[in-house]
Design an enzyme around this catalytic site. Sequence first.
Site, PDB file in Angstrom:
ATOM      1  N   ASP A  57      64.612  -5.202 -16.840  1.00  0.00           N
ATOM      2  CA  ASP A  57      63.746  -5.672 -16.421  1.00  0.00           C
ATOM      3  C   ASP A  57      63.173  -6.731 -15.244  1.00  0.00           C
ATOM      4  O   ASP A  57      63.981  -8.072 -16.040  1.00  0.00           O
ATOM      5  CB  ASP A  57      63.498  -6.215 -18.368  1.00  0.00           C
ATOM      6  CG  ASP A  57      61.951  -6.203 -18.357  1.00  0.00           C
ATOM      7  OD1 ASP A  57      61.040  -6.116 -17.349  1.00  0.00           O
ATOM      8  OD2 ASP A  57      61.225  -6.830 -19.373  1.00  0.00           O
ATOM      9  N   ASN A  84      60.255  -4.376  -4.495  1.00  0.00           N
ATOM     10  CA  ASN A  84      58.772  -2.952  -4.401  1.00  0.00           C
ATOM     11  C   ASN A  84      58.143  -2.854  -6.604  1.00  0.00           C
ATOM     12  O   ASN A  84      57.171  -2.626  -6.615  1.00  0.00           O
ATOM     13  CB  ASN A  84      59.332  -2.186  -3.546  1.00  0.00           C
ATOM     14  CG  ASN A  84      57.900  -0.687  -4.452  1.00  0.00           C
ATOM     15  OD1 ASN A  84      57.233  -0.714  -4.237  1.00  0.00           O
ATOM     16  ND2 ASN A  84      58.548   0.187  -5.161  1.00  0.00           N
ATOM     17  N   TYR A 158      46.308  -8.204 -10.866  1.00  0.00           N
ATOM     18  CA  TYR A 158      46.898  -7.849 -10.178  1.00  0.00           C
ATOM     19  C   TYR A 158      46.974  -8.617  -8.513  1.00  0.00           C
ATOM     20  O   TYR A 158      47.592  -8.995  -7.326  1.00  0.00           O
ATOM     21  CB  TYR A 158      46.468  -6.747  -9.409  1.00  0.00           C
ATOM     22  CG  TYR A 158      47.348  -6.142  -8.841  1.00  0.00           C
ATOM     23  CD1 TYR A 158      48.954  -5.607  -8.951  1.00  0.00           C
ATOM     24  CD2 TYR A 158      46.693  -5.252  -7.748  1.00  0.00           C
ATOM     25  CE1 TYR A 158      49.293  -4.590  -7.912  1.00  0.00           C
ATOM     26  CE2 TYR A 158      47.258  -4.558  -6.892  1.00  0.00           C
ATOM     27  CZ  TYR A 158      48.740  -4.547  -6.754  1.00  0.00           C
ATOM     28  OH  TYR A 158      49.437  -3.591  -5.747  1.00  0.00           O
ATOM     29  N   LYS A 162      49.094 -10.626  -6.562  1.00  0.00           N
ATOM     30  CA  LYS A 162      50.321 -10.156  -4.816  1.00  0.00           C
ATOM     31  C   LYS A 162      49.460 -11.060  -3.532  1.00  0.00           C
ATOM     32  O   LYS A 162      50.413 -11.246  -2.983  1.00  0.00           O
ATOM     33  CB  LYS A 162      49.403  -8.786  -4.220  1.00  0.00           C
ATOM     34  CG  LYS A 162      49.991  -7.934  -5.665  1.00  0.00           C
ATOM     35  CD  LYS A 162      51.598  -7.180  -5.689  1.00  0.00           C
ATOM     36  CE  LYS A 162      51.619  -6.212  -5.549  1.00  0.00           C
ATOM     37  NZ  LYS A 162      53.421  -5.986  -5.128  1.00  0.00           N
TER      38      LYS A 162
END
Length: 253
Positions: A57, A84, A158, A162
Site C-alpha cells: 500500500d 506511477n 488530484y 501532482k
Amino acid sequence: MRTVLITGASGGIGAAVARRFAGAGDRVAVHYATNHAGAEETLRSLEGTGHAVITGDVGVPDGGLNIVAAAIEAVGPLDVLVCNAAVAPGPSNRHVIGETPYEQWNAAFRQMVNVNLLGAANLAWAFANHLIGRSSPGAIVNVGSRGAFRGEPEFPAYAASKAGLHALGQSLAVALAPQGISVTSVAPGFVATPRQLAKLDGTEGDALRAQSPFGRVGTPEEIAEAVFWLASPEAAWSSGAILDANGASYLRP
C-alpha cells in the site's frame, strides 16, 4: 542490465512502462496494490526472465519502505524507481468546491495526497537511501500530470497532489545530484488506458481527441517511451526536468 521498480504496474501506463524496460533487457519488479490479476498479466507479458510481482500500500506511512524492501528481495539491488501508482480521478472521487460535502472533500484530499504525493516521497526516500548505501547512481522518474498545470476543477486534490509531485521531484533532483541520482517527471495528458476506453468511445470521445492538434489522445506506450528515456544515463543532465507528454493539448510558459 538495470533493475527497475515500477509502482502501479498492474495495467495502463505502469504495465506499458514495465514492458518497455523488460524489452530493453532490464529486470522489473511489478508492483500492485489491489489488482493482483492485472499484475500477473503484466508479468506474463514481459520479455526476459527474473521479473517479479510485489504488492504493498503506497498510501500508508511505511508503504514506501516495505515496497522497496520487497522489490530488493524479489529482483535484487535496484537502479531505477518509477513512481506511477496513483489515485486517479473518477466518478467516485469527484469533489467540486461549493457542491461537495466537507467530509467527502476532505476524504478526497487525504486519499490523493497520501498516495500521489506522500507515497511517492516515501518511496523516493527508501530508494535513494538504498542507492546511497551502495554508492551507486540511479534514477527516479515520477509520473505526474498535465492537470498540475492547467488545473482540475472537478478533481482539485488530484491536480494539487501532482503539482506537489512535480515540485518534490525538482527538490530531490538538487539534493540527490551529488550522489549521481537523477530525478525527473513526465506530465501526461489524456491517455487511452483501458479504464478510459469507455469514455473515449462515448459522447466525450470527440472532445477529448480534439484537445490535441494531433486529433487523438496519447497511448500508454508513448508515455512509457518518455519514462524510459528519462531513466536512462543519457538523460541524467535533464535531472529536475518535467517533460510534457500531452500532444500539445496544453502549453505552459
